[in-house]
Design a protein around this motif. Sequence first.
Motif, mmCIF file in Angstrom:
data_model
loop_
_atom_site.group_PDB
_atom_site.id
_atom_site.type_symbol
_atom_site.label_atom_id
_atom_site.label_comp_id
_atom_site.label_asym_id
_atom_site.label_seq_id
_atom_site.Cartn_x
_atom_site.Cartn_y
_atom_site.Cartn_z
ATOM 1 N N LEU A 1 0.813 -1.219 0.000
ATOM 2 C CA LEU A 1 0.000 0.000 0.000
ATOM 3 C C LEU A 1 0.848 1.271 0.000
ATOM 4 O O LEU A 1 0.513 2.250 -0.678
ATOM 5 C CB LEU A 1 -0.947 -0.009 1.206
ATOM 6 C CG LEU A 1 -2.163 -0.930 1.107
ATOM 7 C CD1 LEU A 1 -2.906 -0.970 2.433
ATOM 8 C CD2 LEU A 1 -3.096 -0.484 -0.018
ATOM 9 N N VAL A 2 1.942 1.276 0.758
ATOM 10 C CA VAL A 2 2.745 2.493 0.853
ATOM 11 C C VAL A 2 3.368 2.862 -0.491
ATOM 12 O O VAL A 2 3.709 4.038 -0.720
ATOM 13 C CB VAL A 2 3.836 2.335 1.940
ATOM 14 C CG1 VAL A 2 4.910 1.340 1.508
ATOM 15 C CG2 VAL A 2 4.456 3.682 2.295
ATOM 16 N N GLY B 1 2.305 -8.325 -8.960
ATOM 17 C CA GLY B 1 0.961 -8.535 -8.447
ATOM 18 C C GLY B 1 0.777 -7.954 -7.055
ATOM 19 O O GLY B 1 1.668 -7.325 -6.489
ATOM 20 N N ALA B 2 -0.394 -8.184 -6.477
ATOM 21 C CA ALA B 2 -0.713 -7.703 -5.138
ATOM 22 C C ALA B 2 -2.051 -8.308 -4.730
ATOM 23 O O ALA B 2 -2.827 -8.783 -5.580
ATOM 24 C CB ALA B 2 -0.774 -6.171 -5.097
ATOM 25 N N VAL C 1 -4.837 -4.336 -1.879
ATOM 26 C CA VAL C 1 -3.718 -3.471 -2.240
ATOM 27 C C VAL C 1 -3.828 -3.025 -3.692
ATOM 28 O O VAL C 1 -3.650 -1.846 -4.018
ATOM 29 C CB VAL C 1 -2.374 -4.194 -2.003
ATOM 30 C CG1 VAL C 1 -1.212 -3.361 -2.538
ATOM 31 C CG2 VAL C 1 -2.189 -4.484 -0.522
ATOM 32 N N LEU C 2 -4.162 -3.957 -4.579
ATOM 33 C CA LEU C 2 -4.156 -3.682 -6.011
ATOM 34 C C LEU C 2 -5.104 -2.552 -6.390
ATOM 35 O O LEU C 2 -4.831 -1.769 -7.308
ATOM 36 C CB LEU C 2 -4.526 -4.954 -6.776
ATOM 37 C CG LEU C 2 -4.186 -4.983 -8.270
ATOM 38 C CD1 LEU C 2 -2.700 -4.749 -8.497
ATOM 39 C CD2 LEU C 2 -4.628 -6.308 -8.878
ATOM 40 N N SER C 3 -6.198 -2.429 -5.659
ATOM 41 C CA SER C 3 -7.167 -1.384 -5.980
ATOM 42 C C SER C 3 -6.711 0.002 -5.543
ATOM 43 O O SER C 3 -7.329 0.997 -5.906
ATOM 44 C CB SER C 3 -8.510 -1.706 -5.311
ATOM 45 O OG SER C 3 -8.366 -1.713 -3.893
ATOM 46 N N ARG C 4 -5.608 0.087 -4.791
ATOM 47 C CA ARG C 4 -5.198 1.366 -4.207
ATOM 48 C C ARG C 4 -3.802 1.812 -4.635
ATOM 49 O O ARG C 4 -3.308 2.831 -4.133
ATOM 50 C CB ARG C 4 -5.268 1.281 -2.681
ATOM 51 C CG ARG C 4 -6.704 1.088 -2.176
ATOM 52 C CD ARG C 4 -6.752 0.814 -0.686
ATOM 53 N NE ARG C 4 -6.143 1.864 0.109
ATOM 54 C CZ ARG C 4 -6.017 1.814 1.442
ATOM 55 N NH1 ARG C 4 -6.491 0.759 2.114
ATOM 56 N NH2 ARG C 4 -5.448 2.798 2.099
ATOM 57 N N ILE C 5 -3.129 1.079 -5.518
ATOM 58 C CA ILE C 5 -1.807 1.502 -5.965
ATOM 59 C C ILE C 5 -1.784 1.575 -7.490
ATOM 60 O O ILE C 5 -2.575 0.907 -8.164
ATOM 61 C CB ILE C 5 -0.695 0.565 -5.453
ATOM 62 C CG1 ILE C 5 -0.856 -0.849 -6.012
ATOM 63 C CG2 ILE C 5 -0.658 0.536 -3.935
ATOM 64 C CD1 ILE C 5 0.287 -1.786 -5.628
#
Length: 503
Positions: free
Chosen positions: A266-267, A284-285, A289-293
């Motif tokens: 996330l960071v 990947g993530a 997490v994937l929706s926010r980076i």
Amino acid sequence: MKKFIVAGSLLLFACQPATVPPSTAPAPTPSPLPIHTPTPEAPPSFPPDINPLTGKPVAQPSLLKLPALLVSISHFPASGRPQAGLSFAPFVYEIYITEGATRFLAVFYGEFPAPQALWKGDCPVRYEPFAQSAILLGNRVWLDANANGIQDPDESGLGGVCVNLYDASGSRIGQTTTDSNGYYGFNVQAGKYSLEFVRPPGFAFTTAHAAEETSDSDADPGSGRAEAEVLADVLSVDAGLVPSSATRPASDLPAARIGPIRSGRLVYGHIAGYFQNSCLIYAGASEEVLSRIPQCFMVFHQLEGGGYMLDLDEMRQIAEENRRKKGADFNYASNLFSEPPPAGGVPASRLYVYIAYQNQSGWVYDPLYQAYLRYVDTSEYERAGLLYPDTDRLTGRQLHFENVIVLFAQHEVISPTNLDIHLDPGRSGEALLFRDGRMYTIRWRTDARQEPRRPITFLDLEGRPAPLHPGHTWILIVTPHSRLIETSPATWQLYFSMPPGAQ
């Protein structure tokens, strides 16, 4: 034992002391670097051939028009070490990812990583840091790849070259060898000396005095000798060596890849936002997490070997494609660089970092480099706390960073294995800057008012820019309750405090 209180309560761990070679005395006084000095209201500006993330010249100024690539590089499993490419990154962020592990986000800008065959002289390579006990005389033997007599930014040092020291009467009074990055040094008293660089077979000395003192070769092409009058520290007696066409390096070129690359965190979204037009690369993530980076480029999530290894040609293609999509209109200038260290601070020649029992590392200041050498453990239970030189797989040379910053930031537990580290716009907090063998209490700030956003700004306690040493910067992000203790003079131990609720 003196305790340096940052915040919160003291945390104690039953850890073994890290074993690293002895440290150094205070740093020498370097020459000034002319550069625009910013104010808190106005960010710095740099000439077109200076990297704003290092304050140093680049070999190819055109690469400064390519937006940064931010690459997620694994530290666990330890089978992926040594990582490939970290020594080429102007900034490396080290973050906690739960379960006692950390991960690196390497910022590549102004220079692409490149594999380097390891050239060596015919003497043993020196591995221990230099310990200063008197006036310092020395610096570097380098491979002059283009034979122009100038230490160009992309030319590397030559390890295993013998260097002899003679006094004014001609008597040999010292001998040493260069380390993996080509550095050598002697402790001397004021006086006149002669240095003899022993030419390895298959090499010739490059042209002497072809440029200014800090970037030329001083060795006489015939004798390999250089004269030096020493009144204070002298870190400018260098020798350039040119290999013959028949000379082969001591090792073949390593694979032209960087990594291992692992999943996003996330960071990364916060950090990427401060590098305008940048491309974030990860394997990947999780869904949360994937929706926010940012999703610029993702690689295959591979566990074998520690993670995915990205081909350097593909890395260049990603950078060029990203520039075509996002353009070259960006500015990463946010911090001041100055070779003379700021006033104040406290001696700090060694920093040991305890994240977890099987995740320990260390930094040792070497005045020849004017930088901190990095050491790391093996993550083996039986060897916990035993540290070894950390190298770059692309070069075989030990990692060193001119600045090491410990940044204290709030960690929010999103799930037991996912954290959001609050470096979002408008945040600020405490930090510690290690440079030139001293530690300074500073502050960090992300300015929500500035558009476009720029990298995190570091300030002194009066709100003025905190000058970094020209060169590369390692930023270790820890929780506000992490503790720093002075275990012996100039030796500091950092204990990481895990955020409540994280695994």
